[in-house]
Design a protein around this motif. Sequence first.
Motif, PDB file in Angstrom:
ATOM      1  N   LEU A   1       0.680  -1.210   0.141  1.00 35.38           N
ATOM      2  CA  LEU A   1      -0.157   0.041  -0.089  1.00 35.38           C
ATOM      3  C   LEU A   1       1.021   1.320   0.031  1.00 35.38           C
ATOM      4  O   LEU A   1       0.467   2.354  -0.601  1.00 35.38           O
ATOM      5  CB  LEU A   1      -1.091   0.087   1.303  1.00 35.38           C
ATOM      6  CG  LEU A   1      -2.086  -0.983   1.045  1.00 35.38           C
ATOM      7  CD1 LEU A   1      -2.791  -1.041   2.454  1.00 35.38           C
ATOM      8  CD2 LEU A   1      -3.126  -0.654   0.243  1.00 35.38           C
ATOM      9  N   ASP A   2       1.987   1.235   0.719  1.00 33.85           N
ATOM     10  CA  ASP A   2       2.950   2.121   0.575  1.00 33.85           C
ATOM     11  C   ASP A   2       3.285   2.847  -1.036  1.00 33.85           C
ATOM     12  O   ASP A   2       3.063   3.861  -1.157  1.00 33.85           O
ATOM     13  CB  ASP A   2       4.361   1.601   0.950  1.00 33.85           C
ATOM     14  CG  ASP A   2       5.147   3.090   1.348  1.00 33.85           C
ATOM     15  OD1 ASP A   2       4.845   4.155   1.380  1.00 33.85           O
ATOM     16  OD2 ASP A   2       6.398   2.957   1.432  1.00 33.85           O
TER      17      ASP A   2
ATOM     18  N   ALA B   1      -1.165  10.216  -2.932  1.00 29.38           N
ATOM     19  CA  ALA B   1      -2.209  10.154  -2.421  1.00 29.38           C
ATOM     20  C   ALA B   1      -1.804  10.122  -0.773  1.00 29.38           C
ATOM     21  O   ALA B   1      -0.764   9.318  -0.480  1.00 29.38           O
ATOM     22  CB  ALA B   1      -3.230   9.197  -2.576  1.00 29.38           C
ATOM     23  N   THR B   2      -2.647  10.722   0.312  1.00 25.50           N
ATOM     24  CA  THR B   2      -2.190  10.645   1.801  1.00 25.50           C
ATOM     25  C   THR B   2      -3.640   9.910   2.285  1.00 25.50           C
ATOM     26  O   THR B   2      -3.684   8.753   2.647  1.00 25.50           O
ATOM     27  CB  THR B   2      -1.889  11.668   2.397  1.00 25.50           C
ATOM     28  OG1 THR B   2      -2.951  12.868   2.058  1.00 25.50           O
ATOM     29  CG2 THR B   2      -0.611  12.294   1.663  1.00 25.50           C
TER      30      THR B   2
ATOM     31  N   GLU C   1     -11.613   4.646  -0.435  1.00 23.45           N
ATOM     32  CA  GLU C   1     -12.098   5.929  -1.444  1.00 23.45           C
ATOM     33  C   GLU C   1     -11.288   7.083  -1.458  1.00 23.45           C
ATOM     34  O   GLU C   1     -11.046   7.651  -0.500  1.00 23.45           O
ATOM     35  CB  GLU C   1     -13.694   5.958  -0.993  1.00 23.45           C
ATOM     36  CG  GLU C   1     -14.216   7.115  -1.919  1.00 23.45           C
ATOM     37  CD  GLU C   1     -15.600   7.659  -1.490  1.00 23.45           C
ATOM     38  OE1 GLU C   1     -16.211   8.356  -2.391  1.00 23.45           O
ATOM     39  OE2 GLU C   1     -15.814   7.302  -0.403  1.00 23.45           O
ATOM     40  N   PHE C   2     -11.068   7.309  -2.686  1.00 21.35           N
ATOM     41  CA  PHE C   2     -10.324   8.729  -2.925  1.00 21.35           C
ATOM     42  C   PHE C   2     -10.984   9.581  -3.869  1.00 21.35           C
ATOM     43  O   PHE C   2     -11.922   8.864  -4.577  1.00 21.35           O
ATOM     44  CB  PHE C   2      -8.914   8.744  -3.380  1.00 21.35           C
ATOM     45  CG  PHE C   2      -7.872   8.109  -2.336  1.00 21.35           C
ATOM     46  CD1 PHE C   2      -6.982   9.052  -1.581  1.00 21.35           C
ATOM     47  CD2 PHE C   2      -7.797   6.757  -1.981  1.00 21.35           C
ATOM     48  CE1 PHE C   2      -6.148   8.528  -0.509  1.00 21.35           C
ATOM     49  CE2 PHE C   2      -6.769   6.327  -1.092  1.00 21.35           C
ATOM     50  CZ  PHE C   2      -6.058   7.305  -0.295  1.00 21.35           C
ATOM     51  N   GLU C   3     -10.701  10.665  -3.882  1.00 14.85           N
ATOM     52  CA  GLU C   3     -11.227  11.614  -4.812  1.00 14.85           C
ATOM     53  C   GLU C   3     -10.952  11.298  -6.463  1.00 14.85           C
ATOM     54  O   GLU C   3      -9.867  11.380  -6.884  1.00 14.85           O
ATOM     55  CB  GLU C   3     -10.975  13.241  -4.777  1.00 14.85           C
ATOM     56  CG  GLU C   3     -11.758  14.088  -5.800  1.00 14.85           C
ATOM     57  CD  GLU C   3     -13.235  14.154  -5.521  1.00 14.85           C
ATOM     58  OE1 GLU C   3     -14.087  14.106  -6.378  1.00 14.85           O
ATOM     59  OE2 GLU C   3     -13.630  14.171  -4.222  1.00 14.85           O
TER      60      GLU C   3
ATOM     61  N   ALA D   1       2.771   7.534   7.931  1.00 13.24           N
ATOM     62  CA  ALA D   1       1.568   7.499   7.116  1.00 13.24           C
ATOM     63  C   ALA D   1       0.864   6.240   6.505  1.00 13.24           C
ATOM     64  O   ALA D   1      -0.356   6.167   6.738  1.00 13.24           O
ATOM     65  CB  ALA D   1       1.913   8.685   5.917  1.00 13.24           C
ATOM     66  N   ILE D   2       1.952   5.475   6.378  1.00 17.17           N
ATOM     67  CA  ILE D   2       1.497   4.122   5.911  1.00 17.17           C
ATOM     68  C   ILE D   2       0.955   3.105   6.906  1.00 17.17           C
ATOM     69  O   ILE D   2      -0.014   2.543   6.741  1.00 17.17           O
ATOM     70  CB  ILE D   2       2.592   3.386   4.818  1.00 17.17           C
ATOM     71  CG1 ILE D   2       1.859   2.161   4.050  1.00 17.17           C
ATOM     72  CG2 ILE D   2       3.786   2.944   5.594  1.00 17.17           C
ATOM     73  CD1 ILE D   2       0.765   2.476   3.297  1.00 17.17           C
TER      74      ILE D   2
END
Length: 434
Positions: A254-255, A263-264, A294-296, A385-386
Amino acid sequence: MTNTSRRKFIKNSTAVVTIAGLTSIFPKLYASVGATQKIRVGAIGINGMGWSDLNAILKHPDVVCTALCDVDNNVLQKRIKELEARGITVKGFNNYRDLLKSKDVDVVVIGTPDHWHCLQMIEACQAGKDVYVEKPLGNSIAECRAMVDAVKKSKSIVQVGQWQRSQQHFRDAVAFVHSGKLGKIRLVKAWAYQGWMKSIPVKPDGPVPAGVNYDLWLGPAKKHPFNPNRFHFDFRWYWDYAGGLMTDWGVHMLDYALLGMKATKPISIMASGGKLAYPQDAAETPDTLTTVYEFEGFNVQWEHATGIDGGPYGKDHGVAFIGNNGTLVLNRGGWEVIPEKGRMDGIAFQRSVDDGLNLHAVNFIEAVKSRDSTTLNCPVEDGAAIAIFSQMGNIAYRTGKKIYWNQETWSFGTEDADKLISASYHNGYRLPTI
């Protein structure tokens, strides 16, 4: 990764690399090693990856090992003897705090179970040490946040063990994704199908093995009678100590999904799965899981399954960036582009040609020498973050709900999800306030 692959990986990690071979990669770094002072390294947790990490770091000619620590004295004495056979004499400790007090240690390698990473890394920074800490950075969202704050407050150089970030083929693949040639990317798949991981048979609780300080192994985790299934490698399948394959392999795959998409934080997360392959075995974490972030404008999908290797695109692990023109498939072995007919040219499989762990170790020591954390390939902020991203997937699974993250309040806004943001600390331990 198969058991055979794991053994080969550890064996390769402990092999001695010649200085000449490294100078061809990092000529400036090794040009003046004779004039530099040795960096003294101590390692905490040396049964698995902690040992591999230490040996990768020891290939650097400016590094010397001075101390080892493990709550299992059997492991500790075994490693001390292995180093002695290589002409390296070290001090041995069972309590990590004794190692942190040592004035003969400049750098600490943390390879303990996940539930110990936070306390040990923070205390190492407070003791003025630089740190190489295994992934996942923390075992909860709150821990990761505290660890970032602790590093910011200290002057410590901290590298997180996301060693794929140091491999050239991963960087090349991400650069291709960023080129836009794949067209609009609507979906990114990341997965780990782990055929080597079979069912864990139920075993009775029993006496603590001789030489093991079990109370210190448990640390902040809740009390539980000793059980061999919860000890050493298999601790990662219990919520008290880790997060299953989502945090074991998910933080790697996923990193790169997030790096590729720049993306973050996701808009929402939902997950479904469970113990579908081995419903009666001893593990707690799901052996089968699908998670959708879900992201934009796009989604990221995580899949994992134990006991089988038949993952997407015929690969047992990887990341796939699915665009309108083609799909880039990436894993530890290399990358390729599978074109949509008539929309772009494909790219044949580009094989990996380097050793990510060794390069990651050199990158870390280079940053320690320069005192420049901006040169790190995986600084604490990126590791956090990851790890947080993967924890979000587990929280969605454990609540059975679609959840929404609020970055302003650092919460999901629902009681059941929010209570999983922080790991429960026991036995007198507390999450440090930074």
